[in-house]
Motif scaffolding. Structure first.
Motif, PDB file in Angstrom:
ATOM      1  N   LEU A 176       0.828  -1.056   0.052  1.00  0.00           N
ATOM      2  CA  LEU A 176       0.098  -0.045  -0.040  1.00  0.00           C
ATOM      3  C   LEU A 176       0.786   1.361   0.002  1.00  0.00           C
ATOM      4  CD1 LEU A 176      -3.075  -0.916   2.455  1.00  0.00           C
ATOM      5  CD2 LEU A 176      -3.014  -0.808  -0.037  1.00  0.00           C
ATOM      6  N   VAL A 177       2.186   1.109   0.692  1.00  0.00           N
ATOM      7  CA  VAL A 177       2.899   2.250   0.755  1.00  0.00           C
ATOM      8  C   VAL A 177       3.462   2.566  -0.805  1.00  0.00           C
ATOM      9  CG1 VAL A 177       5.176   3.171   1.365  1.00  0.00           C
ATOM     10  CG2 VAL A 177       3.452   2.409   3.178  1.00  0.00           C
ATOM     11  N   VAL A 178       3.804   1.461  -1.553  1.00  0.00           N
ATOM     12  CA  VAL A 178       4.236   1.588  -2.830  1.00  0.00           C
ATOM     13  C   VAL A 178       3.202   2.093  -3.717  1.00  0.00           C
ATOM     14  CG1 VAL A 178       4.763   0.284  -4.770  1.00  0.00           C
ATOM     15  CG2 VAL A 178       5.884  -0.399  -2.704  1.00  0.00           C
ATOM     16  N   PHE A 179       1.888   1.664  -3.458  1.00  0.00           N
ATOM     17  CA  PHE A 179       0.739   2.330  -4.319  1.00  0.00           C
ATOM     18  C   PHE A 179       0.881   3.759  -4.170  1.00  0.00           C
ATOM     19  CE2 PHE A 179      -3.588   3.549  -3.980  1.00  0.00           C
ATOM     20  CZ  PHE A 179      -3.965   3.328  -5.351  1.00  0.00           C
ATOM     21  N   ALA A 180       0.822   4.144  -2.711  1.00  0.00           N
ATOM     22  CA  ALA A 180       0.449   5.656  -2.367  1.00  0.00           C
ATOM     23  C   ALA A 180       1.735   6.653  -3.003  1.00  0.00           C
ATOM     24  CB  ALA A 180       0.274   5.576  -0.756  1.00  0.00           C
ATOM     25  N   ALA A 181       2.921   5.899  -3.038  1.00  0.00           N
ATOM     26  CA  ALA A 181       4.001   6.705  -3.166  1.00  0.00           C
ATOM     27  C   ALA A 181       4.075   6.927  -4.947  1.00  0.00           C
ATOM     28  CB  ALA A 181       5.384   5.961  -2.984  1.00  0.00           C
ATOM     29  N   LEU A 182       3.531   5.855  -5.595  1.00  0.00           N
ATOM     30  CA  LEU A 182       3.617   5.929  -7.229  1.00  0.00           C
ATOM     31  C   LEU A 182       2.440   6.975  -7.452  1.00  0.00           C
ATOM     32  CD1 LEU A 182       3.848   2.275  -8.141  1.00  0.00           C
ATOM     33  CD2 LEU A 182       5.675   4.414  -8.563  1.00  0.00           C
ATOM     34  N   GLY A 183       1.141   6.886  -6.767  1.00  0.00           N
ATOM     35  CA  GLY A 183       0.240   7.678  -7.044  1.00  0.00           C
ATOM     36  C   GLY A 183       0.298   9.211  -6.665  1.00  0.00           C
ATOM     37  N   THR A 273     -16.214   0.015  -7.910  1.00  0.00           N
ATOM     38  CA  THR A 273     -16.230  -1.435  -7.564  1.00  0.00           C
ATOM     39  C   THR A 273     -14.912  -2.007  -7.227  1.00  0.00           C
ATOM     40  OG1 THR A 273     -16.327  -2.153  -9.778  1.00  0.00           O
ATOM     41  CG2 THR A 273     -18.543  -2.132  -8.458  1.00  0.00           C
ATOM     42  N   ALA A 274     -14.011  -1.254  -8.045  1.00  0.00           N
ATOM     43  CA  ALA A 274     -12.455  -1.721  -7.929  1.00  0.00           C
ATOM     44  C   ALA A 274     -11.589  -0.382  -8.104  1.00  0.00           C
ATOM     45  CB  ALA A 274     -11.943  -2.948  -8.845  1.00  0.00           C
ATOM     46  N   PRO A 275     -11.781   0.355  -7.387  1.00  0.00           N
ATOM     47  CA  PRO A 275     -11.214   1.740  -7.451  1.00  0.00           C
ATOM     48  C   PRO A 275      -9.672   1.974  -7.201  1.00  0.00           C
ATOM     49  CG  PRO A 275     -11.900   1.392  -4.975  1.00  0.00           C
ATOM     50  CD  PRO A 275     -12.466   0.136  -5.566  1.00  0.00           C
ATOM     51  N   LEU A 276      -8.877   0.724  -6.519  1.00  0.00           N
ATOM     52  CA  LEU A 276      -7.305   0.723  -6.701  1.00  0.00           C
ATOM     53  C   LEU A 276      -6.821   0.134  -7.832  1.00  0.00           C
ATOM     54  CD1 LEU A 276      -6.406  -0.130  -2.788  1.00  0.00           C
ATOM     55  CD2 LEU A 276      -7.054   2.070  -3.775  1.00  0.00           C
ATOM     56  N   GLY A 277      -7.539  -0.906  -8.448  1.00  0.00           N
ATOM     57  CA  GLY A 277      -7.246  -1.494  -9.596  1.00  0.00           C
ATOM     58  C   GLY A 277      -7.213  -0.498 -10.862  1.00  0.00           C
ATOM     59  N   VAL A 278      -8.454   0.565 -10.797  1.00  0.00           N
ATOM     60  CA  VAL A 278      -8.472   1.380 -11.799  1.00  0.00           C
ATOM     61  C   VAL A 278      -7.236   2.504 -11.591  1.00  0.00           C
ATOM     62  CG1 VAL A 278     -10.108   3.577 -12.630  1.00  0.00           C
ATOM     63  CG2 VAL A 278     -10.873   1.003 -12.041  1.00  0.00           C
ATOM     64  N   ALA A 279      -7.047   2.868 -10.227  1.00  0.00           N
ATOM     65  CA  ALA A 279      -5.869   3.849 -10.265  1.00  0.00           C
ATOM     66  C   ALA A 279      -4.686   3.000 -10.651  1.00  0.00           C
ATOM     67  CB  ALA A 279      -5.849   4.056  -8.815  1.00  0.00           C
ATOM     68  N   ALA A 280      -4.263   1.817 -10.302  1.00  0.00           N
ATOM     69  CA  ALA A 280      -3.427   0.991 -10.795  1.00  0.00           C
ATOM     70  C   ALA A 280      -3.083   0.998 -12.180  1.00  0.00           C
ATOM     71  CB  ALA A 280      -2.938  -0.310 -10.358  1.00  0.00           C
ATOM     72  N   THR A 281      -4.286   0.942 -13.035  1.00  0.00           N
ATOM     73  CA  THR A 281      -4.325   1.029 -14.487  1.00  0.00           C
ATOM     74  C   THR A 281      -3.753   2.249 -14.992  1.00  0.00           C
ATOM     75  OG1 THR A 281      -5.995  -0.870 -14.442  1.00  0.00           O
ATOM     76  CG2 THR A 281      -5.811   0.605 -16.425  1.00  0.00           C
ATOM     77  N   ALA A 282      -4.319   3.428 -14.314  1.00  0.00           N
ATOM     78  CA  ALA A 282      -3.809   4.587 -14.626  1.00  0.00           C
ATOM     79  C   ALA A 282      -2.411   4.936 -14.405  1.00  0.00           C
ATOM     80  CB  ALA A 282      -4.755   5.536 -13.855  1.00  0.00           C
ATOM     81  N   LEU A 283      -1.896   4.271 -13.582  1.00  0.00           N
ATOM     82  CA  LEU A 283      -0.503   4.532 -13.361  1.00  0.00           C
ATOM     83  C   LEU A 283       0.405   3.806 -14.427  1.00  0.00           C
ATOM     84  CD1 LEU A 283      -0.312   3.988  -9.283  1.00  0.00           C
ATOM     85  CD2 LEU A 283       0.252   5.980 -10.604  1.00  0.00           C
ATOM     86  N   GLY A 284      -0.141   2.692 -15.030  1.00  0.00           N
ATOM     87  CA  GLY A 284       0.466   2.239 -16.041  1.00  0.00           C
ATOM     88  C   GLY A 284       1.546   1.009 -15.472  1.00  0.00           C
ATOM     89  N   VAL A 285       1.014   0.528 -14.321  1.00  0.00           N
ATOM     90  CA  VAL A 285       2.277  -0.565 -13.563  1.00  0.00           C
ATOM     91  C   VAL A 285       1.296  -1.973 -13.517  1.00  0.00           C
ATOM     92  CG1 VAL A 285       3.484  -0.946 -11.614  1.00  0.00           C
ATOM     93  CG2 VAL A 285       3.271   1.345 -12.450  1.00  0.00           C
ATOM     94  N   PRO A 286       1.501  -2.813 -14.585  1.00  0.00           N
ATOM     95  CA  PRO A 286       0.748  -4.244 -14.569  1.00  0.00           C
ATOM     96  C   PRO A 286       1.075  -4.931 -13.417  1.00  0.00           C
ATOM     97  CG  PRO A 286       1.699  -3.431 -16.752  1.00  0.00           C
ATOM     98  CD  PRO A 286       2.062  -2.473 -15.951  1.00  0.00           C
ATOM     99  N   LEU A 287       2.278  -4.751 -12.964  1.00  0.00           N
ATOM    100  CA  LEU A 287       2.603  -5.659 -12.008  1.00  0.00           C
ATOM    101  C   LEU A 287       1.747  -5.433 -10.684  1.00  0.00           C
ATOM    102  CD1 LEU A 287       4.415  -7.860 -10.520  1.00  0.00           C
ATOM    103  CD2 LEU A 287       6.139  -5.868 -10.181  1.00  0.00           C
ATOM    104  N   LEU A 288       1.657  -4.299 -10.508  1.00  0.00           N
ATOM    105  CA  LEU A 288       0.811  -3.377  -9.354  1.00  0.00           C
ATOM    106  C   LEU A 288      -0.510  -3.916  -9.469  1.00  0.00           C
ATOM    107  CD1 LEU A 288       1.010  -1.882  -6.702  1.00  0.00           C
ATOM    108  CD2 LEU A 288       0.429   0.255  -8.048  1.00  0.00           C
ATOM    109  N   ARG A 289      -1.178  -3.793 -10.606  1.00  0.00           N
ATOM    110  CA  ARG A 289      -2.561  -3.971 -10.836  1.00  0.00           C
ATOM    111  C   ARG A 289      -2.822  -5.471 -10.759  1.00  0.00           C
ATOM    112  NH1 ARG A 289      -3.714  -2.661 -16.412  1.00  0.00           N
ATOM    113  NH2 ARG A 289      -2.749  -4.941 -16.753  1.00  0.00           N
ATOM    114  N   ASP A 290      -2.008  -6.258 -11.369  1.00  0.00           N
ATOM    115  CA  ASP A 290      -2.470  -7.748 -11.867  1.00  0.00           C
ATOM    116  C   ASP A 290      -2.001  -8.613 -10.614  1.00  0.00           C
ATOM    117  OD1 ASP A 290      -3.560  -6.763 -14.052  1.00  0.00           O
ATOM    118  OD2 ASP A 290      -1.798  -7.064 -15.347  1.00  0.00           O
TER     119      ASP A 290
END
Length: 455
Positions: A176-183, A273-290
């Motif tokens: 979650l910290v990695v997600f927050a930092a990238l976001g 329904t899947a807000p963090l997944g949508v944000a990860a898609t916008a970040l363009g980091v498939p490893l994070l999203r998938d």
């Protein structure tokens, strides 16, 4: 009333003081940061837009008002299953009234957790189906497996539970910290406008949703008899875990709304329904999203199940010890020093509920009202009772504000219960009526067990 308290002391109960400050904080954080952070930001974003950031952090502050009342109670009565002990020790001169309040608080709390564990187990099944498509359609077996694993880890002892939780919580927080930092690093300021979508009513509704993500800190008062240096550790652990969760939620929400425009949070959109997944898609980091986020969701849900089983098992242990439940609930395993009957009872109830996944929504409602709102209300009254009736007790900690703080906490609880429909209330009233009926039957058959608990 103190002369009526059940015997307390690790030698007499078989429980051992194995939890320090770090273990308590991570148990609490691990319990709080569950499936809610992966789902609820979509709902709050739909309700109030980027101002959901303030709603989530405000909810953490509001929950702290309730937690401070519990902290004073925990230090006044640092016993296992504290949430069920508090009303028995504080709510007036009538032993039967106190026994009923203790029973209703403890059983409601435990039933609520059993429902919450069931909901979490069914959510695990959903995530496993996303990761392994072949597992789709097997929700019940997967859910039952998750519940069994949660019980097994708890049955092996509090030290095993805390170590497993420590590892899982560390992995979850890191992701979650990695997600927050990238976001945050890649946030688009335009996505924060408009900051508020609607008026104060919608904002309060968002606060109501967010508050439900802050509840698992009650594992600390529930485990008070297994905490080293409780006078020092309990207040620090409760405040620290709420602070960590509030900051983490805030960072995740800031990162999410920096990636997803307010217009995306509409009913039927995956941003809801899947807000963090949508944000990860916008970040363009498939490893994070998938990979990382689905794994984090599984870990988060399982740690919530671990903490819920642990908390509820100890609360049922307290009821077995004060006589409001049959004596076997007060038993402790000689080998692993855990209240195994309570752990088994919660796990068996959760397993039974998991076999009817079609009632998922009703389970969620009962978990929120009966398992959260009612126990909080009883123990806020216990806080008042401690101040009014138990002047003989010096907790060593006084919650700031006294009765005024309790008033704010009641308002907070009211906010959390806003928007309940008639059907939801009827399901919850039916559950409370059933629990009350069980108590009345037990009291009529064996009043001496309730008015004269085993020492």
């Amino acid at each position: 009333m103190s002369e009526e308290s059940p015997a307390v002391g690790n030698a007499s109960t078989g429980l051992e003081r194995q939890l320090g400050l770090l273990e308590c904080v991570l148990l609490s954080v691990g319990g709080m940061v569950g499936s809610a952070i992966f789902v609820f930001p979509g709902t709050t974003g739909r309700l109030t837009g980027p101002s959901a950031i303030v709603a989530w952090m405000g909810a953490g502050v509001l929950m702290t008002t309730i937690a401070l009342c519990y902290t004073e109670l925990s230090l006044a009565f640092p016993q296992a299953g504290g949430p069920a002990v508090f009303p028995y020790e504080t709510l007036g001169p009538s032993r039967v009234v106190r026994a009923f309040a203790s029973y209703l608080e403890g059983v409601s709390y435990s039933v609520g957790w059993a429902f919450g564990i069931t909901v979490s187990a069914l959510a695990i099944a959903d995530y496993v189906g996303m990761i392994v498509p072949a597992a789709s359609g097997h929700a019940v077996p997967i859910a039952l497996t998750g519940i069994a694993l949660s019980f097994l880890v708890n049955a092996l002892g509090v030290s095993v539970t805390s170590r497993v939780n420590l590892v899982f919580a560390a992995l979850l927080l890191a992701i979650l910290v990695v997600f927050a930092a990238l976001g945050l690093a890649r946030a688009d300021p335009a996505n924060y406008r408009p900051f508020v979508l609607d008026g104060p009513v919608q904002f309060l509704a968002a606060v109501q949703v967010a508050i439900t993500a802050y509840g698992a800190w009650t594992v600390i008062p529930a485990s008070a008899e297994e905490i080293r240096e409780p006078t020092r550790t309990i207040p620090r652990a409760i405040v620290a875990s709420l602070a960590v969760s509030t900051v983490l939620y805030g960072l995740v929400l800031v990162a999410l709304h920096g990636q997803v425009a307010p217009s995306a949070f509409v009913e039927g959109n995956s941003a809801v329904t899947a807000p963090l997944g949508v944000a990860a898609t916008a970040l363009g980091v498939p490893l994070l999203r998938d990979v990382l986020l689905p794994f984090a969701a599984l870990v988060a849900i399982f740690t919530t199940m671990l903490v819920g089983t642990m908390s509820a098992g100890r609360v049922l242990f307290a009821l077995g010890r004060n006589g409001t439940l049959p004596g076997p609930f007060g038993a402790v395993s000689d080998r692993f020093q855990v209240p195994w009957v309570g752990l088994a009872a919660v796990s068996l109830l959760a397993s039974a509920l998991a076999t009817v996944p079609q009632y998922f929504f009703q389970l969620l409602v009962v978990s929120a009202i009966v398992g959260t709102g009612l126990p909080y209300a009883i123990n806020l009254l216990s806080f008042v009772g401690l101040r009014y009736y138990r002047t003989d007790v010096d907790p060593g900690f006084r919650a700031p504000g006294g009765y005024a703080l309790a008033g704010v906490a009641f308002v907070t609880l009211g906010v959390a219960m806003i928007g309940l429909g008639l059907t939801n209330v009827l399901w919850s009233l039916g559950t409370v009526a059933l629990l009350t009926g069980v108590f009345v039957v037990r009291y009529l058959r064996s009043p001496e067990l309730i008015v004269a608990p085993t020492e």
